[in-house]
Design a protein around this motif. Sequence first.
Motif, mmCIF file in Angstrom:
data_model
loop_
_atom_site.group_PDB
_atom_site.id
_atom_site.type_symbol
_atom_site.label_atom_id
_atom_site.label_comp_id
_atom_site.label_asym_id
_atom_site.label_seq_id
_atom_site.Cartn_x
_atom_site.Cartn_y
_atom_site.Cartn_z
ATOM 1 N N GLU A 1 -19.733 8.825 -12.841
ATOM 2 C CA GLU A 1 -19.240 10.018 -13.603
ATOM 3 C C GLU A 1 -18.071 10.749 -12.949
ATOM 4 O O GLU A 1 -17.030 11.035 -13.420
ATOM 5 C CB GLU A 1 -20.346 11.009 -14.041
ATOM 6 C CG GLU A 1 -20.126 11.722 -15.221
ATOM 7 C CD GLU A 1 -19.998 11.044 -16.494
ATOM 8 O OE1 GLU A 1 -19.380 11.396 -17.459
ATOM 9 O OE2 GLU A 1 -20.774 10.014 -16.682
ATOM 10 N N PRO B 1 -17.738 6.049 -16.326
ATOM 11 C CA PRO B 1 -19.130 6.415 -16.532
ATOM 12 C C PRO B 1 -19.813 5.119 -16.826
ATOM 13 O O PRO B 1 -19.149 3.934 -17.178
ATOM 14 C CB PRO B 1 -19.079 7.023 -18.033
ATOM 15 C CG PRO B 1 -17.951 7.898 -18.126
ATOM 16 C CD PRO B 1 -16.796 6.820 -17.287
ATOM 17 N N VAL C 1 -25.017 6.505 -11.319
ATOM 18 C CA VAL C 1 -24.547 7.157 -12.679
ATOM 19 C C VAL C 1 -23.686 8.127 -12.534
ATOM 20 O O VAL C 1 -22.776 8.490 -12.889
ATOM 21 C CB VAL C 1 -25.851 7.685 -13.400
ATOM 22 C CG1 VAL C 1 -25.321 8.619 -14.519
ATOM 23 C CG2 VAL C 1 -26.602 6.481 -14.039
ATOM 24 N N THR D 1 -25.308 13.807 -17.474
ATOM 25 C CA THR D 1 -26.249 12.625 -17.257
ATOM 26 C C THR D 1 -27.682 12.705 -17.233
ATOM 27 O O THR D 1 -28.368 11.696 -17.014
ATOM 28 C CB THR D 1 -25.652 12.234 -15.666
ATOM 29 O OG1 THR D 1 -26.267 13.378 -14.830
ATOM 30 C CG2 THR D 1 -24.233 11.924 -15.698
#
Length: 320
Positions: free
Chosen positions: A103, A108, A99, A22
Motif C-alpha cells: 500500500e 496494493p 499488505v 488495510t
Amino acid sequence: MTITPMSLGDLFDRWFKLIGKTWLRNLILAAIIMGPATLILAMCMDVGFGQIAGLADFDASDSDSGFNPALVEFLAWFLLGLTLFFLGTVGAMVAVTMVGCAEMSGKPLSWQEALQSAFAMPFLRIIAQYLLLGIGFVLLAGIPYALIAGGIAAESVGLGLFGGLLLFVMIPAILYLSINFAFLVPAVTWENESVIGAFRRSWELVRGNWWRTFGILILMNLVVSFAVSIVMTPFSIIILWDFFLNYFEMLGSLGGGEPDSAFAREMIASYGFAFGIVNALSSIAQVIVAPLYLVVMYFDLRARKGEFHQSAEPAPAPIR
C-alpha cells in the motif's frame, strides 16, 4: 515513487491512513491465519488449567518421588499452545507487513495474494531470525546471572559483583540491539533479504537515527497497547464471566471461615479456555495495526537514506 522524510505528525497521519485502508484485509488475514492457532491455544490452556485444578486432589504419599505429573502435563500443553500460536502470529505479521508495504508503494495487494506469499520463504526466514535473536538475547542475559550464581556457589564476592556489573551493561545492550533489529520483517518480506542480510539491512536503516527510532517506537507501542486495552476490556469481562462468577462465589463462602475448595477448583478450571481466548484476541488486535507503524517507519528511514525521489517537482530547465 516519491516518499520524503516524515515528521512525527506525518508518521502518525500515514499510519492512521494505512490502518484505514488495510484494516479489513488485515482482519481477514489475522482471522484465517491466527484463528485455528487461537482455538488450539485455548484448548491447550483449558486442559492445562484443568490439570492445575486437580492439584488439590494430589496426595504426595501416593507418589514415590512426591512429584505431581500434572505439573508436567500443564507445562506441556501450555508450551504446545504457545508454540503454535507463535507460529500463527508470525505468519499474520508477515501477511500484514506485505499488505502495508504494498500500500505504501502504491501497489496494493489483495488479502488472497498476501496469504499466498505469507508462508513462503519470508516466513521461514523470519522464524530463523527470531530464533537467532532469542538465543542471542538469552545468552546476553544469561551470562551475568550465571556469574552471579557462580559467585554465590563459590562464595566469591568478586565474581558476584562482576556478574552484577555485567548485568547493568547487558540490559542496555539488549535494548540497543532490539531497536537496531526492529525492521527485520519489512526487510525480509518487501526486499527479500536473507536472514543475515536482513540483520545488516535493519542496522543500516537505523544507523544515525537510533534515538529518534527508539522514541517513536515506544510512543507508537504505547498507543497500540492503550487502544487494544480499551477495546478488549469489555470482551474480557464477557469471556471471563464464568471465572469472575466462581471467584465471587468463593468469596461468599468465606463466611464460614474457610473458602470452599470446590469453588476454587471450578474457578481455576474455567480460567484456561477463557484466558487463552482473551490473550489470543488481544494479539490479533495488535497484529492488525502494530506491524503497520513499523512499515511507515521503515519507509521513512529509507527516505532519510535518500532511497526515494525526494520531490515530485520537475527538474529545472537548463539555462541557455
